[in-house]
Design a protein around this motif. Structure first.
Motif, short mmCIF file in Angstrom:
data_model
loop_
_atom_site.label_atom_id
_atom_site.label_comp_id
_atom_site.label_asym_id
_atom_site.label_seq_id
_atom_site.Cartn_x
_atom_site.Cartn_y
_atom_site.Cartn_z
N ASN A 44 0.82 -1.22 0.00
CA ASN A 44 0.00 0.00 0.00
C ASN A 44 0.86 1.26 0.00
OD1 ASN A 44 -2.40 -1.56 0.13
ND2 ASN A 44 -2.09 -1.78 2.33
N GLY A 45 1.96 1.23 -0.77
CA GLY A 45 2.83 2.40 -0.89
C GLY A 45 3.74 2.63 0.30
N GLU A 46 3.76 1.71 1.25
CA GLU A 46 4.58 1.85 2.45
C GLU A 46 5.65 0.75 2.48
OE1 GLU A 46 3.97 2.34 7.27
OE2 GLU A 46 2.35 1.52 6.08
N ARG A 47 6.88 1.11 2.83
CA ARG A 47 7.95 0.13 2.96
C ARG A 47 7.77 -0.65 4.25
NH1 ARG A 47 13.31 3.68 1.42
NH2 ARG A 47 12.60 4.25 -0.66
#
Length: 64
Positions: A44-47
């Motif tokens: 979801n776009g998070e590392r």
């Protein structure tokens, strides 16, 4: 879960050291000297990093 500080190992390395919280040690049934398997992903776009106890076979293959 509590937050933990990341420790700098000194000017001659880019590695950092962190403490494995007691609850995670118990949950993964970790013992001193065992290896961890780290997997980096983007969700979801998070590392994020997924950490698992390495199988026993890998303990024998990968020596430091």
């Amino acid at each position: 879960m509590r937050l933990y500080s990341i420790l700098d190992l000194g000017p001659n390395t880019r590695s950092l050291r962190a403490t494995v919280p007691e609850g995670i040690v118990a949950f993964l049934d970790l013992q001193a000297g065992e290896k961890l398997d780290w997997k980096m992903e983007t969700m979801n776009g998070e590392r994020v990093v997924i950490v698992k106890k390495a199988p026993e076979l890998e303990h024998q293959i990968h020596h430091d």
